[in-house]
Structures are given as C-alpha cells and as structure tokens.
Design a protein around this motif. Sequence first.
Motif, PDB file in Angstrom:
ATOM      1  N   LYS A 152       0.838  -1.209   0.000  1.00 57.51           N
ATOM      2  CA  LYS A 152       0.000   0.000   0.000  1.00 57.51           C
ATOM      3  C   LYS A 152       0.873   1.259   0.000  1.00 57.51           C
ATOM      4  O   LYS A 152       0.566   2.233  -0.681  1.00 57.51           O
ATOM      5  N   ALA A 153       1.968   1.229   0.751  1.00 62.08           N
ATOM      6  CA  ALA A 153       2.873   2.374   0.800  1.00 62.08           C
ATOM      7  C   ALA A 153       3.469   2.645  -0.583  1.00 62.08           C
ATOM      8  O   ALA A 153       3.556   3.803  -1.015  1.00 62.08           O
ATOM      9  N   VAL A 154       3.848   1.575  -1.282  1.00 63.54           N
ATOM     10  CA  VAL A 154       4.397   1.731  -2.628  1.00 63.54           C
ATOM     11  C   VAL A 154       3.344   2.317  -3.554  1.00 63.54           C
ATOM     12  O   VAL A 154       3.636   3.211  -4.355  1.00 63.54           O
ATOM     13  N   LYS A 155       2.120   1.849  -3.434  1.00 65.16           N
ATOM     14  CA  LYS A 155       1.026   2.376  -4.269  1.00 65.16           C
ATOM     15  C   LYS A 155       0.920   3.891  -4.099  1.00 65.16           C
ATOM     16  O   LYS A 155       0.822   4.639  -5.074  1.00 65.16           O
ATOM     17  N   LEU A 156       0.939   4.338  -2.863  1.00 65.13           N
ATOM     18  CA  LEU A 156       0.813   5.777  -2.589  1.00 65.13           C
ATOM     19  C   LEU A 156       1.990   6.558  -3.175  1.00 65.13           C
ATOM     20  O   LEU A 156       1.807   7.658  -3.709  1.00 65.13           O
ATOM     21  N   LEU A 157       3.189   5.999  -3.093  1.00 65.67           N
ATOM     22  CA  LEU A 157       4.376   6.660  -3.646  1.00 65.67           C
ATOM     23  C   LEU A 157       4.321   6.715  -5.178  1.00 65.67           C
ATOM     24  O   LEU A 157       4.741   7.707  -5.775  1.00 65.67           O
ATOM     25  N   VAL A 158       3.787   5.673  -5.800  1.00 64.21           N
ATOM     26  CA  VAL A 158       3.628   5.683  -7.263  1.00 64.21           C
ATOM     27  C   VAL A 158       2.613   6.752  -7.656  1.00 64.21           C
ATOM     28  O   VAL A 158       2.860   7.548  -8.564  1.00 64.21           O
ATOM     29  N   GLU A 159       1.493   6.773  -6.968  1.00 68.71           N
ATOM     30  CA  GLU A 159       0.446   7.749  -7.285  1.00 68.71           C
ATOM     31  C   GLU A 159       0.917   9.180  -7.050  1.00 68.71           C
ATOM     32  O   GLU A 159       0.483  10.100  -7.732  1.00 68.71           O
ATOM     33  N   ASP A 160       1.819   9.358  -6.092  1.00 64.76           N
ATOM     34  CA  ASP A 160       2.353  10.680  -5.780  1.00 64.76           C
ATOM     35  C   ASP A 160       3.481  11.087  -6.729  1.00 64.76           C
ATOM     36  O   ASP A 160       3.959  12.207  -6.696  1.00 64.76           O
ATOM     37  N   GLY A 163       0.730  -5.796 -10.373  1.00 70.41           N
ATOM     38  CA  GLY A 163      -0.163  -4.644 -10.265  1.00 70.41           C
ATOM     39  C   GLY A 163      -1.282  -4.896  -9.272  1.00 70.41           C
ATOM     40  O   GLY A 163      -1.659  -4.006  -8.503  1.00 70.41           O
ATOM     41  N   LYS A 164      -1.790  -6.107  -9.244  1.00 71.56           N
ATOM     42  CA  LYS A 164      -2.834  -6.439  -8.272  1.00 71.56           C
ATOM     43  C   LYS A 164      -2.284  -6.392  -6.855  1.00 71.56           C
ATOM     44  O   LYS A 164      -2.956  -5.934  -5.941  1.00 71.56           O
ATOM     45  N   PHE A 165      -1.056  -6.872  -6.674  1.00 69.11           N
ATOM     46  CA  PHE A 165      -0.450  -6.821  -5.341  1.00 69.11           C
ATOM     47  C   PHE A 165      -0.350  -5.379  -4.846  1.00 69.11           C
ATOM     48  O   PHE A 165      -0.611  -5.090  -3.688  1.00 69.11           O
ATOM     49  N   PHE A 166       0.065  -4.485  -5.747  1.00 64.54           N
ATOM     50  CA  PHE A 166       0.258  -3.075  -5.393  1.00 64.54           C
ATOM     51  C   PHE A 166      -1.004  -2.249  -5.546  1.00 64.54           C
ATOM     52  O   PHE A 166      -0.993  -1.045  -5.288  1.00 64.54           O
ATOM     53  N   GLU A 167      -2.093  -2.884  -6.016  1.00 62.67           N
ATOM     54  CA  GLU A 167      -3.368  -2.213  -6.278  1.00 62.67           C
ATOM     55  C   GLU A 167      -3.195  -1.086  -7.305  1.00 62.67           C
ATOM     56  O   GLU A 167      -3.748  -0.003  -7.176  1.00 62.67           O
ATOM     57  N   LEU A 168      -2.380  -1.383  -8.326  1.00 62.80           N
ATOM     58  CA  LEU A 168      -2.157  -0.448  -9.429  1.00 62.80           C
ATOM     59  C   LEU A 168      -2.738  -1.074 -10.691  1.00 62.80           C
ATOM     60  O   LEU A 168      -2.669  -2.291 -10.873  1.00 62.80           O
ATOM     61  N   ASP A 169      -3.301  -0.249 -11.566  1.00 67.50           N
ATOM     62  CA  ASP A 169      -3.880  -0.812 -12.784  1.00 67.50           C
ATOM     63  C   ASP A 169      -2.793  -1.270 -13.748  1.00 67.50           C
ATOM     64  O   ASP A 169      -1.613  -0.934 -13.595  1.00 67.50           O
TER      65      ASP A 169
END
Length: 111
Positions: free
Chosen positions: A28-36, A84-90
């Motif tokens: 989840k932390a990685v997802k937020l950093l990617v989105e940011d 991508g599913k692990f990181f909740e990224l499309d």
Amino acid sequence: MVTLIWRILPNGFLYISQQTMERDPRYKAVKLLVEDGQITLFNEMFRYIPKSVVAADLGKQNIRFTMLMKHIDRFTLKDLFLLGKFFELDEKKMFELAYQQYLQQKTKKSV
C-alpha cells in the motif's frame, strides 16, 4: 486474501489447503508513492518493499526475480499485471513503470 496451497503427498494424492493471508502493508505504501509520482521506475518499488517478499508472493525464486529485475524485458505481461494487483495499481500503470525501467536499462546497455 485467500491462497490455495497444494502438495503431492508421497502416496500420490493431491492435498489442497486454503490459507488466508494478509498482504504486506508495504504494498500500500508503494502504491501511494507511485500515485504521488515519487516512484517512476519499476525497480524503485523495491526500496520500500523487499524483492524477496514480492518474489515469494509471485511464486518466483529470489534469484530468478532478481534476474528479471535486471532484464525487465523478460517479465511476462501476466506477471506484471499480477504484480499490479499486489500493489493495487492498474495494468497501464504497471506497464508504464516497467517501460520506463526498460528505457533506462536500454540506455545503460548502449553506453
């Protein structure tokens, strides 16, 4: 998350068990950093979550996963999309991260 674990027993029977696992919170932390926009390359994700954790979740040996990271073009789309599913990224975002990593690796090889 529910994981099916199967083993072939010495007597030849197939044993299947179900295990409920919580995903590592660093995904989840990685997802937020990617989105940011703080993570722009595929391999940058592994500053925040160990590649051994991700490799195990993907069902790959750590050595094999490390080789794939060094040669990003050898990842299958199936594996990238599962990550991508692990990181909740499309899928598009995971492909973009891998593509940017590919361009960087390609540039280093040509120098």
